[in-house]
Design a protein around this motif. Structure first.
Motif, PDB file in Angstrom:
ATOM      1  N   ALA A  70      25.397  52.675  44.074  1.00 30.68           N
ATOM      2  CA  ALA A  70      24.275  52.276  44.929  1.00 30.68           C
ATOM      3  C   ALA A  70      24.647  50.949  45.548  1.00 30.68           C
ATOM      4  O   ALA A  70      25.064  50.022  44.851  1.00 30.68           O
ATOM      5  N   ILE A  71      24.551  50.874  46.842  1.00 28.68           N
ATOM      6  CA  ILE A  71      24.869  49.630  47.526  1.00 28.68           C
ATOM      7  C   ILE A  71      23.737  49.265  48.461  1.00 28.68           C
ATOM      8  O   ILE A  71      22.996  50.131  48.912  1.00 28.68           O
ATOM      9  N   SER A  72      23.630  47.990  48.702  1.00 30.85           N
ATOM     10  CA  SER A  72      22.634  47.583  49.674  1.00 30.85           C
ATOM     11  C   SER A  72      23.324  46.730  50.707  1.00 30.85           C
ATOM     12  O   SER A  72      24.130  45.868  50.409  1.00 30.85           O
ATOM     13  N   SER A  73      23.032  47.048  51.941  1.00 34.79           N
ATOM     14  CA  SER A  73      23.652  46.331  53.029  1.00 34.79           C
ATOM     15  C   SER A  73      22.664  45.289  53.509  1.00 34.79           C
ATOM     16  O   SER A  73      21.533  45.609  53.843  1.00 34.79           O
ATOM     17  N   TYR A  74      23.078  44.034  53.481  1.00 29.39           N
ATOM     18  CA  TYR A  74      22.202  42.983  53.998  1.00 29.39           C
ATOM     19  C   TYR A  74      22.038  43.199  55.476  1.00 29.39           C
ATOM     20  O   TYR A  74      22.984  43.477  56.188  1.00 29.39           O
ATOM     21  N   VAL A  83      27.740  43.151  55.238  1.00 31.11           N
ATOM     22  CA  VAL A  83      27.755  42.401  53.985  1.00 31.11           C
ATOM     23  C   VAL A  83      27.059  43.274  52.950  1.00 31.11           C
ATOM     24  O   VAL A  83      25.875  43.572  53.070  1.00 31.11           O
ATOM     25  N   VAL A  84      27.835  43.687  51.977  1.00 33.73           N
ATOM     26  CA  VAL A  84      27.343  44.721  51.074  1.00 33.73           C
ATOM     27  C   VAL A  84      27.273  44.201  49.648  1.00 33.73           C
ATOM     28  O   VAL A  84      28.137  43.464  49.197  1.00 33.73           O
ATOM     29  N   LEU A 112      30.785  51.548  55.031  1.00 28.97           N
ATOM     30  CA  LEU A 112      31.856  52.394  54.531  1.00 28.97           C
ATOM     31  C   LEU A 112      33.190  51.661  54.468  1.00 28.97           C
ATOM     32  O   LEU A 112      33.952  51.831  53.508  1.00 28.97           O
ATOM     33  N   SER A 113      33.477  50.826  55.442  1.00 30.74           N
ATOM     34  CA  SER A 113      34.763  50.135  55.414  1.00 30.74           C
ATOM     35  C   SER A 113      34.820  49.153  54.239  1.00 30.74           C
ATOM     36  O   SER A 113      35.856  49.001  53.590  1.00 30.74           O
ATOM     37  N   TYR A 114      33.666  48.549  53.931  1.00 36.95           N
ATOM     38  CA  TYR A 114      33.605  47.702  52.732  1.00 36.95           C
ATOM     39  C   TYR A 114      33.872  48.532  51.480  1.00 36.95           C
ATOM     40  O   TYR A 114      34.648  48.153  50.603  1.00 36.95           O
ATOM     41  N   LEU A 115      33.226  49.679  51.427  1.00 33.32           N
ATOM     42  CA  LEU A 115      33.313  50.533  50.245  1.00 33.32           C
ATOM     43  C   LEU A 115      34.737  51.047  50.026  1.00 33.32           C
ATOM     44  O   LEU A 115      35.261  51.028  48.906  1.00 33.32           O
ATOM     45  N   VAL A 116      35.358  51.492  51.098  1.00 35.91           N
ATOM     46  CA  VAL A 116      36.729  52.011  50.999  1.00 35.91           C
ATOM     47  C   VAL A 116      37.668  50.907  50.504  1.00 35.91           C
ATOM     48  O   VAL A 116      38.480  51.112  49.611  1.00 35.91           O
TER      49      VAL A 116
END
Ligand code: XMP
Ligand code: MG
Length: 184
Positions: A70-74, A83-84, A112-116
């Motif tokens: 679970a992520i939240s994007s500011y 900014v995740v 997604l790019s942060y997550l990858v």
């Protein structure tokens, strides 16, 4: 007034439940073929990917395991900032695994790019992305999405896991909301 009938708030249906199901079956077949008996770790991104994960995993024939993040994007409301923050991390060690991130929608691509990048640093054998929807016109962060359900126009859509203010995830069809919903 039938307050329980969420389908009445859709002004335009982009994809019916049948169309979504048909595409899911095609994607599953393609993924099965690509992984050819290798075990896949599906990583679903909560909350939106719940429906895609549920249907895609059951349409696949490969051996697989599942985990969730679970992520939240500011950012304000419907806009993502890139900014995740990780709200819930994986319970699995993904090093050496064949990871397939399962997303509901790729908009700017920032999340997604942060997550990858984050997951890649944990040393998976391979890492790919499957997303049910993608908005090519909105993409500002280049992310390689290997499996795309449908490319859609740069409009806010709900249904099939996608929400507006937490609602409409349970719609089987995917579409745009009637103006009165935002106005209310
Ligand atoms: P980015 O811009 O980082 O954003 O690719 C991806 C996340 O933003 C949400 N999102 C949407 N949610 N309808 C929704 O219900 C949409 O049209 C939409 N566009 C982006 C979603 O949480 C996604 O994971
Ligand atoms: Mg999401």
């Amino acid at each position: 007034m039938d307050a329980a009938d969420v389908t009445q708030d859709l002004t335009h249906v982009l994809f019916t439940a049948d169309e979504v199901a048909g595409r899911i079956a095609e994607m599953a077949g393609q993924i099965d073929a690509d992984y050819e008996g290798r075990e896949v770790l599906l990583i679903g991104v909560l909350n939106g990917a719940v429906m895609v994960m549920s249907d895609l995993s059951r349409a696949m024939k490969s051996h697989l395991t599942m985990d969730w993040m679970a992520i939240s994007s500011y950012g304000s409301g419907t806009k993502s900032s890139g900014v995740v923050r990780i709200l819930k991390d994986l319970t699995t060690d993904i090093s050496g695994k064949h990871v397939l991130i399962v997303e509901d929608i790729v908009d700017t691509g920032l999340t997604l790019s942060y997550l990858v990048q984050n997951l890649r640093s944990r040393g998976p054998e391979t890492i790919e992305v499957a997303a049910m929807f993608r908005k090519p016109e909105a993409m500002t962060a280049p992310v390689d999405v290997k499996y795309v359900g449908f490319d859609i126009p740069n409009e806010f859509v709900v249904g099939y896991g996608l929400d507006y203010a937490g609602r409409y995830r349970n719609l089987r069809d995917v579409g745009t909301l009637a103006p009165h919903v935002y106005g209310g």
